[in-house]
Write a protein that holds these residues in place. Sequence first.
Motif, PDB file in Angstrom:
ATOM      1  N   ASP A 104       0.827  -1.206   0.000  1.00 56.01           N
ATOM      2  CA  ASP A 104       0.000   0.000   0.000  1.00 56.01           C
ATOM      3  C   ASP A 104       0.861   1.256   0.000  1.00 56.01           C
ATOM      4  OD1 ASP A 104      -3.102  -0.800   0.681  1.00 56.01           O
ATOM      5  OD2 ASP A 104      -1.689  -2.210   1.570  1.00 56.01           O
ATOM      6  N   THR A 105       1.981   1.218   0.734  1.00 56.71           N
ATOM      7  CA  THR A 105       2.850   2.405   0.795  1.00 56.71           C
ATOM      8  C   THR A 105       3.536   2.665  -0.534  1.00 56.71           C
ATOM      9  OG1 THR A 105       4.904   1.284   1.494  1.00 56.71           O
ATOM     10  CG2 THR A 105       3.314   1.864   3.227  1.00 56.71           C
ATOM     11  N   LEU A 145      15.542  -0.396   0.749  1.00 56.05           N
ATOM     12  CA  LEU A 145      16.161  -0.172  -0.556  1.00 56.05           C
ATOM     13  C   LEU A 145      17.260   0.879  -0.504  1.00 56.05           C
ATOM     14  CD1 LEU A 145      12.930  -0.195  -2.741  1.00 56.05           C
ATOM     15  CD2 LEU A 145      14.711  -1.957  -2.687  1.00 56.05           C
ATOM     16  N   ALA A 146      17.514   1.428   0.693  1.00 52.76           N
ATOM     17  CA  ALA A 146      18.559   2.444   0.876  1.00 52.76           C
ATOM     18  C   ALA A 146      18.362   3.621  -0.081  1.00 52.76           C
ATOM     19  CB  ALA A 146      19.945   1.827   0.704  1.00 52.76           C
ATOM     20  N   LEU A 147      17.118   4.091  -0.193  1.00 51.38           N
ATOM     21  CA  LEU A 147      16.812   5.219  -1.061  1.00 51.38           C
ATOM     22  C   LEU A 147      17.347   6.511  -0.443  1.00 51.38           C
ATOM     23  CD1 LEU A 147      13.107   4.437  -2.035  1.00 51.38           C
ATOM     24  CD2 LEU A 147      15.169   4.003  -3.381  1.00 51.38           C
ATOM     25  N   PRO A 148      17.651   7.521  -1.248  1.00 52.13           N
ATOM     26  CA  PRO A 148      18.067   8.816  -0.708  1.00 52.13           C
ATOM     27  C   PRO A 148      16.941   9.457   0.096  1.00 52.13           C
ATOM     28  CG  PRO A 148      17.704   8.953  -3.078  1.00 52.13           C
ATOM     29  CD  PRO A 148      17.663   7.503  -2.731  1.00 52.13           C
ATOM     30  N   GLY A 149      17.308  10.331   1.039  1.00 53.00           N
ATOM     31  CA  GLY A 149      16.372  10.914   1.983  1.00 53.00           C
ATOM     32  C   GLY A 149      15.073  11.432   1.404  1.00 53.00           C
ATOM     33  N   PRO A 150      15.102  12.297   0.381  1.00 52.05           N
ATOM     34  CA  PRO A 150      13.855  12.853  -0.141  1.00 52.05           C
ATOM     35  C   PRO A 150      12.907  11.796  -0.695  1.00 52.05           C
ATOM     36  CG  PRO A 150      15.714  14.174  -0.853  1.00 52.05           C
ATOM     37  CD  PRO A 150      16.286  12.943  -0.221  1.00 52.05           C
ATOM     38  N   LEU A 151      13.451  10.658  -1.148  1.00 49.32           N
ATOM     39  CA  LEU A 151      12.608   9.566  -1.632  1.00 49.32           C
ATOM     40  C   LEU A 151      12.190   8.649  -0.492  1.00 49.32           C
ATOM     41  CD1 LEU A 151      14.569   8.589  -4.869  1.00 49.32           C
ATOM     42  CD2 LEU A 151      12.388   9.799  -4.761  1.00 49.32           C
ATOM     43  N   ALA A 152      13.086   8.469   0.479  1.00 46.72           N
ATOM     44  CA  ALA A 152      12.825   7.524   1.561  1.00 46.72           C
ATOM     45  C   ALA A 152      11.843   8.068   2.588  1.00 46.72           C
ATOM     46  CB  ALA A 152      14.138   7.144   2.252  1.00 46.72           C
ATOM     47  N   GLY A 265       7.153  13.394  -7.090  1.00 47.13           N
ATOM     48  CA  GLY A 265       6.423  14.564  -6.621  1.00 47.13           C
ATOM     49  C   GLY A 265       6.531  14.733  -5.116  1.00 47.13           C
ATOM     50  N   LEU A 266       6.412  13.601  -4.389  1.00 42.46           N
ATOM     51  CA  LEU A 266       6.552  13.643  -2.941  1.00 42.46           C
ATOM     52  C   LEU A 266       7.960  14.084  -2.543  1.00 42.46           C
ATOM     53  CD1 LEU A 266       4.713  10.320  -1.971  1.00 42.46           C
ATOM     54  CD2 LEU A 266       3.877  12.650  -1.624  1.00 42.46           C
ATOM     55  N   VAL A 271      11.841  18.231  -0.473  1.00 46.24           N
ATOM     56  CA  VAL A 271      12.976  19.143  -0.662  1.00 46.24           C
ATOM     57  C   VAL A 271      12.546  20.588  -0.439  1.00 46.24           C
ATOM     58  CG1 VAL A 271      14.609  20.042  -2.357  1.00 46.24           C
ATOM     59  CG2 VAL A 271      14.224  17.568  -2.183  1.00 46.24           C
ATOM     60  N   ARG A 272      11.383  20.955  -0.958  1.00 49.02           N
ATOM     61  CA  ARG A 272      10.916  22.336  -0.800  1.00 49.02           C
ATOM     62  C   ARG A 272      10.679  22.674   0.668  1.00 49.02           C
ATOM     63  NH1 ARG A 272       8.014  20.953  -5.455  1.00 49.02           N
ATOM     64  NH2 ARG A 272       6.103  20.559  -4.258  1.00 49.02           N
ATOM     65  N   HIS A 273      10.052  21.756   1.397  1.00 53.03           N
ATOM     66  CA  HIS A 273       9.807  22.013   2.813  1.00 53.03           C
ATOM     67  C   HIS A 273      11.114  22.030   3.602  1.00 53.03           C
ATOM     68  CE1 HIS A 273       5.428  22.181   3.503  1.00 53.03           C
ATOM     69  NE2 HIS A 273       5.342  21.473   2.388  1.00 53.03           N
ATOM     70  N   TRP A 274      12.049  21.164   3.218  1.00 52.96           N
ATOM     71  CA  TRP A 274      13.349  21.167   3.899  1.00 52.96           C
ATOM     72  C   TRP A 274      14.050  22.500   3.687  1.00 52.96           C
ATOM     73  CZ3 TRP A 274      18.279  21.629   1.738  1.00 52.96           C
ATOM     74  CH2 TRP A 274      19.337  21.425   2.608  1.00 52.96           C
ATOM     75  N   ALA A 275      14.011  23.004   2.460  1.00 51.25           N
ATOM     76  CA  ALA A 275      14.667  24.275   2.155  1.00 51.25           C
ATOM     77  C   ALA A 275      14.038  25.432   2.933  1.00 51.25           C
ATOM     78  CB  ALA A 275      14.600  24.551   0.651  1.00 51.25           C
TER      79      ALA A 275
END
Length: 308
Positions: A104-105, A145-152, A265-266, A271-275
């Motif tokens: 589902d995720t 899957l060791a995805l980068p932060g914005p994807l994980a 998109g997520l 990234v935008r919110h982090w910035a």
Amino acid sequence: MAAHEAPTPHGSATASRPGRTLARPLRFAALGDSLTEGVGDRVDGAWRGWAALLAQGLGGPGGPAEFHNFAVGGALTRDVDQHQTPGALACAPDIASVVVGVNDTLRHTFDIHDIAVRLDRVCAALTPYGTRILTACLPDPGTMLALPGPLARPLARRQRAVNAVVHALSERHGAIHLHIADAAWVEDRTMWSADRLHPGERGHRMIARRFHELLAAEGLALGAPPGAEPEQPVPGPAAKALWLATAGSAWVARRCTDLLPQLLGLAGTEVRHWARGTSVRLDHVAETALTSALASLSPGPPLARMGE
């Protein structure tokens, strides 16, 4: 959707609540996705997995446990609700595992409210006749899957919400709950198959042994626990490379047409919110959705917060 048709109550002489002596073999039904189907633990050309291993240790005076595996790879919570639960009810299980939610995720249709309602309906259909439910909270696929932060992070947020729902419903329905979302075993690569998402044989054995321990503590597992050490050779680099070149590439292609556009998109939103220093807003939105999902269940659900 119409409620599940209830089975005939377990006969008191032959199918009383687990933990009492049964005149017939104990019945164990497994519901879920590829984890419960057994992906990652191949024996004689077929998947075996933790549920089948656990079933071997549930026998008692009535004989070996009667095992029914309804789990299907790729299953979503709605599949367990609509397609697997009727079959499980028909066999009137004494024990039923309900472990689902990771798929589902990984879908653009993710809806924590719908997940909560469907899981509650599944558990409510199973419990009135003495079926003891097994549940588990799981690690998030982004970590696996060791995805980068914005994807994980979006996937982690979703999985935390699913786990919070599972915790709440486990308390509501008196389930035996196994917490396997912790980092210790996630970081132990010997527990995992080449695809990095499913346990290997060692991991499946660990899950089966931990469920067996919980069941034995309540007098529900009378047989010996499965062994801890794998019987099959651990996949080496060549096996992992073969998976990536065949099944792995097919899996990526399927996800690219479903999850990837939304996940990108997520990630952009992350990234935008982090910035801007407003990342906490995303957590607040997820918390609000979780609270609403739990509040929609009746009668009043126990409280749970993301990350529990």
